[in-house]
Write a protein that holds these residues in place. Structure first.
Motif, short mmCIF file in Angstrom:
data_model
loop_
_atom_site.label_atom_id
_atom_site.label_comp_id
_atom_site.label_asym_id
_atom_site.label_seq_id
_atom_site.Cartn_x
_atom_site.Cartn_y
_atom_site.Cartn_z
N GLY A 168 0.80 -1.21 0.00
CA GLY A 168 0.00 0.00 0.00
C GLY A 168 0.83 1.27 0.00
N PHE A 169 0.16 2.38 -0.05
CA PHE A 169 0.77 3.70 -0.09
C PHE A 169 1.18 4.15 1.32
N TYR A 170 2.34 4.81 1.41
CA TYR A 170 2.73 5.42 2.68
C TYR A 170 3.59 6.65 2.40
N LEU A 171 3.85 7.42 3.45
CA LEU A 171 4.62 8.66 3.34
C LEU A 171 5.81 8.62 4.29
N VAL A 172 6.84 9.38 3.92
CA VAL A 172 8.01 9.56 4.78
C VAL A 172 8.09 11.03 5.17
N ASP A 173 7.92 11.30 6.46
CA ASP A 173 8.01 12.65 7.01
C ASP A 173 9.45 12.90 7.46
N ALA A 190 -6.16 7.92 0.11
CA ALA A 190 -7.02 6.80 0.50
C ALA A 190 -8.28 6.71 -0.34
N LYS A 191 -8.64 7.80 -1.02
CA LYS A 191 -9.78 7.77 -1.91
C LYS A 191 -9.44 7.13 -3.26
N VAL A 192 -8.14 6.94 -3.50
CA VAL A 192 -7.66 6.43 -4.78
C VAL A 192 -7.12 5.02 -4.67
N THR A 193 -6.35 4.75 -3.61
CA THR A 193 -5.75 3.43 -3.42
C THR A 193 -5.58 3.20 -1.93
N HIS A 194 -5.22 1.97 -1.55
CA HIS A 194 -5.17 1.61 -0.14
C HIS A 194 -3.88 2.08 0.52
N THR A 249 7.79 12.52 1.30
CA THR A 249 8.13 11.59 0.23
C THR A 249 7.00 10.58 0.12
N THR A 250 6.44 10.46 -1.08
CA THR A 250 5.40 9.45 -1.29
C THR A 250 6.03 8.11 -1.60
N GLU A 251 5.33 7.06 -1.25
CA GLU A 251 5.76 5.69 -1.58
C GLU A 251 4.53 4.90 -2.02
N VAL A 252 4.43 4.65 -3.31
CA VAL A 252 3.35 3.85 -3.90
C VAL A 252 3.85 2.42 -4.07
N TYR A 253 2.95 1.45 -3.96
CA TYR A 253 3.32 0.04 -4.14
C TYR A 253 2.70 -0.50 -5.42
N PRO A 254 3.41 -0.45 -6.54
CA PRO A 254 2.83 -0.84 -7.82
C PRO A 254 2.65 -2.35 -8.00
N ASP A 255 3.29 -3.15 -7.16
CA ASP A 255 3.21 -4.60 -7.31
C ASP A 255 2.04 -5.21 -6.54
N PRO A 286 -1.53 -6.61 -5.74
CA PRO A 286 -2.64 -7.12 -6.54
C PRO A 286 -3.88 -6.24 -6.45
N ARG A 287 -3.85 -5.28 -5.53
CA ARG A 287 -4.99 -4.39 -5.31
C ARG A 287 -4.81 -3.03 -5.99
N ALA A 288 -3.77 -2.88 -6.80
CA ALA A 288 -3.52 -1.58 -7.43
C ALA A 288 -3.11 -1.79 -8.89
N THR A 289 -3.51 -0.86 -9.73
CA THR A 289 -3.13 -0.86 -11.14
C THR A 289 -2.14 0.28 -11.39
N PRO A 290 -1.42 0.25 -12.52
CA PRO A 290 -0.55 1.39 -12.84
C PRO A 290 -1.31 2.71 -12.88
N GLU A 291 -2.53 2.67 -13.37
CA GLU A 291 -3.34 3.89 -13.43
C GLU A 291 -3.64 4.41 -12.03
N GLN A 292 -3.94 3.51 -11.10
CA GLN A 292 -4.18 3.92 -9.72
C GLN A 292 -2.93 4.50 -9.09
N CYS A 293 -1.79 3.91 -9.38
CA CYS A 293 -0.54 4.41 -8.82
C CYS A 293 -0.26 5.84 -9.29
N ASN A 294 -0.45 6.08 -10.58
CA ASN A 294 -0.27 7.44 -11.09
C ASN A 294 -1.27 8.39 -10.45
N ALA A 295 -2.53 7.95 -10.36
CA ALA A 295 -3.57 8.79 -9.77
C ALA A 295 -3.29 9.08 -8.30
N ALA A 296 -2.71 8.11 -7.60
CA ALA A 296 -2.36 8.33 -6.20
C ALA A 296 -1.31 9.42 -6.06
#
Length: 309
Positions: A203-208, A226-230, A272-278, A280-290
């Protein structure tokens, strides 16, 4: 390679020298095109925004122009926000999320804030889908004086005139399965240390910034994404990728000490954003949108603090 096999370059316990770096470099191959994927898109922005070449990477025989896209209606009295992507070239949504933000969202901030976007800081690594540059250096550990990384030095030169005027900086990244299958084992081999496996958060997380934490800012970004991906949960130790989770989807690093991109300015609001493209609950389109959602939420929050909404 498998996690329990020795890395195929170097001798365990001994840092790499020039010969090992040369062997590693010989194994890197171009897998996609910076010109086709990035530069062609940047060209379409010239009618709406100011596009400038801020540097050039020289890795003989390859040469890469580095571009920044800026607000056309720049006004010195307005706050400045900085968006960076592709510091790690293999983190695809960092690059394409930045480009999509420019295309879809940047115009709506006209007259309210000055925006600078550097969408692909590391084009050599983008083409080879790699974390390092051609010298086996991590640009995101190289944002310091007399940087050995061309990518980092060029970006620092770009922001030097405004570094004490930036209100917000968001740096777009991904955490991928290859962090554990390739990049962390390679790092351990390069530095002559033991590789210790870790978990990849789903899932998505941030680095402060642990030196200047801004929890409300981070949670505003988390809520939008959270409205876009988990959002990534903590592991059984209460950690995300080896660091304590200090709030839902948030960890902290000492950004300046580590030479990370997110602390190249004196901005009060950084992440710093951290998206998880691998996942199974996210698509490349969701990652970009996130990434796009994160940038918008970060700008909106920062502007609200200075009454510029």
């Amino acid at each position: 390679m498998t996690n329990d096999a020795p890395y195929p370059i170097g001798t365990p316990g001994h840092p790499w020298g020039d010969a090992e770096v040369a062997t590693w470099l010989s194994r890197q191959t171009v897998q996609r095109s910076y010109a086709a994927d990035v530069l062609s898109v940047i060209e379409t922005f010239r009618s709406r925004f100011d596009v400038s070449e801020y540097g050039r990477l020289e890795y003989t025989p390859d040469s890469y122009a580095l571009f920044a896209i800026e607000s056309r209606d720049w006004r010195d009295e307005l706050p400045i926000v900085l968006v960076t992507g592709g510091v790690h070239g293999y983190e695809t949504s960092g690059v394409h999320g930045a480009l999509q933000f420019i295309d879809q969202q940047m115009s709506r901030y006209a007259g309210r804030v000055n925006i600078i976007v550097a969408p692909c800081v590391s084009p050599w690594a983008y083409e080879r889908i790699h974390r390092w540059n051609a010298k086996a250096l991590d640009p995101n550990r190289s944002f310091r004086d007399d940087s050995p990384a061309q990518e980092s030095a060029a970006l620092m030169h770009l922001v030097a005139p405004i570094r004490d005027r930036v209100l917000m900086h968001i740096d777009l990244h991904e955490t991928t399965d290859t962090d554990e299958s390739e990049f962390r084992p390679a790092l351990a081999a390069r530095d002559g240390i033991a590789y210790e496996p870790d978990e990849i958060p789903d899932g998505f997380y941030l680095v402060d910034d642990s030196e200047n934490p801004q929890p409300e800012f981070q949670q505003a970004v988390i809520a939008a994404v959270a409205k876009v991906t988990h959002i990534a949960p903590a592991d059984e130790r209460g950690e995300i990728i080896g660091s304590p989770m200090v709030a839902p989807g948030v960890i902290e690093y000492s950004l300046k000490k580590l030479g990370l991109c997110a602390r190249i300015t004196d901005a009060p609001y950084v992440t710093t954003t951290e998206v998880y493209p691998d996942s199974p609950r996210a698509t490349p389109e969701q990652c970009n949108a996130a990434q796009v959602a994160a940038v918008g939420a970060a700008i909106d929050f920062a502007l609200a603090q200075v009454g510029k909404v």
